[in-house]
Design an enzyme around this catalytic site. Structure first.
Site, PDB file in Angstrom:
ATOM      1  N   CYS A 167     -12.268  -3.713  -6.634  1.00 35.06           N
ATOM      2  CA  CYS A 167     -13.547  -4.272  -7.070  1.00 35.06           C
ATOM      3  C   CYS A 167     -14.243  -3.372  -8.095  1.00 35.06           C
ATOM      4  O   CYS A 167     -13.979  -2.170  -8.180  1.00 35.06           O
ATOM      5  CB  CYS A 167     -14.466  -4.463  -5.854  1.00 35.06           C
ATOM      6  SG  CYS A 167     -15.881  -5.547  -6.187  1.00 35.06           S
TER       7      CYS A 167
ATOM      8  N   ASP B 261     -18.976  -3.806   5.405  1.00 37.79           N
ATOM      9  CA  ASP B 261     -19.251  -2.626   4.590  1.00 37.79           C
ATOM     10  C   ASP B 261     -20.275  -1.767   5.322  1.00 37.79           C
ATOM     11  O   ASP B 261     -20.907  -2.212   6.285  1.00 37.79           O
ATOM     12  CB  ASP B 261     -19.789  -3.070   3.216  1.00 37.79           C
ATOM     13  CG  ASP B 261     -19.668  -1.992   2.152  1.00 37.79           C
ATOM     14  OD1 ASP B 261     -19.247  -0.860   2.475  1.00 37.79           O
ATOM     15  OD2 ASP B 261     -19.997  -2.279   0.981  1.00 37.79           O
TER      16      ASP B 261
END
Length: 254
Positions: free
Chosen positions: A37, A166
């Site tokens: 990412c 996360d």
């Protein structure tokens, strides 16, 4: 005849309900899916694809040092080959901006990474007709496996394709490089779990026995924010997809 048809419908309905109740299978080691990412450079996207990344993420959140413009994103997305997913990371994006994004950049999946509720995610995704995932920021001081499981279930009901876990940070929506307590990952999630937060080539092998579907990395494969390091990307892929790398065939990648 009608009785047989009704019987078949009832049987099919029971099968569907049964399938929904099944636990998401744990993906081990070399079967792990990988998302890189935070791309900003064309050469990095090309390297990621060559190394076998399953998905690449583009950040559409201006405060992020990894954010890209629509024009940049068009160029980056155009370099992604078939069968590699382009993920658009958005944070509390208004509907009109999401529509403009979808009309401008050819992405495959929305990653909602802000404060969006399950209902908001479903509504926004339906407007642009895209599949979606939701990032949950896990707070080790407040969350438990049960609370995480309950949150995941809400997004599953709303139609999410996966959930991303996360680390929680009070001042940031992600990309902090911080790792959370992996024992908080529920064993029986109703959605495939993608793990993010503080991963790199040195520690990603530790995730092989976790009940997760994939891993997501940004800072752990960078030389600077938004600038990927080919050697780190290669090492990460080698650590995750060990079987693929037994006979190394990838060339021209440092």
């Amino acid at each position: 005849m009608l009785r047989n048809i009704k019987s078949q419908k009832i049987s099919s309905s029971k099968e569907i309900i049964s399938l929904k109740k099944e636990k998401v299978p744990k993906i081990k080691g070399h079967d792990m899916h990988v998302k890189f990412c935070g791309f900003t450079q064309l050469s990095d996207i090309q390297t990621a694809a060559q190394l076998g990344a399953d998905a690449v993420g583009l950040v559409f959140y201006p405060p992020s040092p990894r954010a890209v413009t629509l024009t940049q994103a068009q160029t980056l997305a155009a370099a992604v080959p078939a069968f590699v997913s382009v993920v658009a990371l958005v944070v509390n994006m208004p509907t009109d901006e999401l529509i403009e994004l979808a009309n401008t950049v050819p992405f495959d999946i929305i990653q909602f990474h802000g404060d969006e509720t399950p209902e908001q995610c479903a509504q926004l995704a339906s407007v642009v007709n895209k599949r979606w995932i939701k990032a949950l920021r896990i707070n080790a001081e407040q969350d438990t496996p049960d609370s995480v499981r309950a949150q995941i279930a809400q997004f599953a009901t709303a139609g999410a394709s996966s959930i991303l876990l996360d680390a929680y940070h009070q001042a940031a929506y992600g990309g902090t490089g911080q790792r959370f307590d992996w024992s908080l990952i529920p064993q029986d999630s109703t959605l495939p779990v993608v793990l993010a937060g503080g991963l790199d080539a040195q520690n990603v092998a530790e995730t092989s026995n976790l009940p997760i579907y994939g891993v997501d990395v940004s800072g752990g494969i960078e030389s600077d924010k938004g600038k990927k390091d080919a050697a780190k990307m290669r090492a990460f892929m080698k650590a995750v997809k060990r079987d693929r790398w037994q006979n190394e065939t990838v060339t021209d990648v440092a």
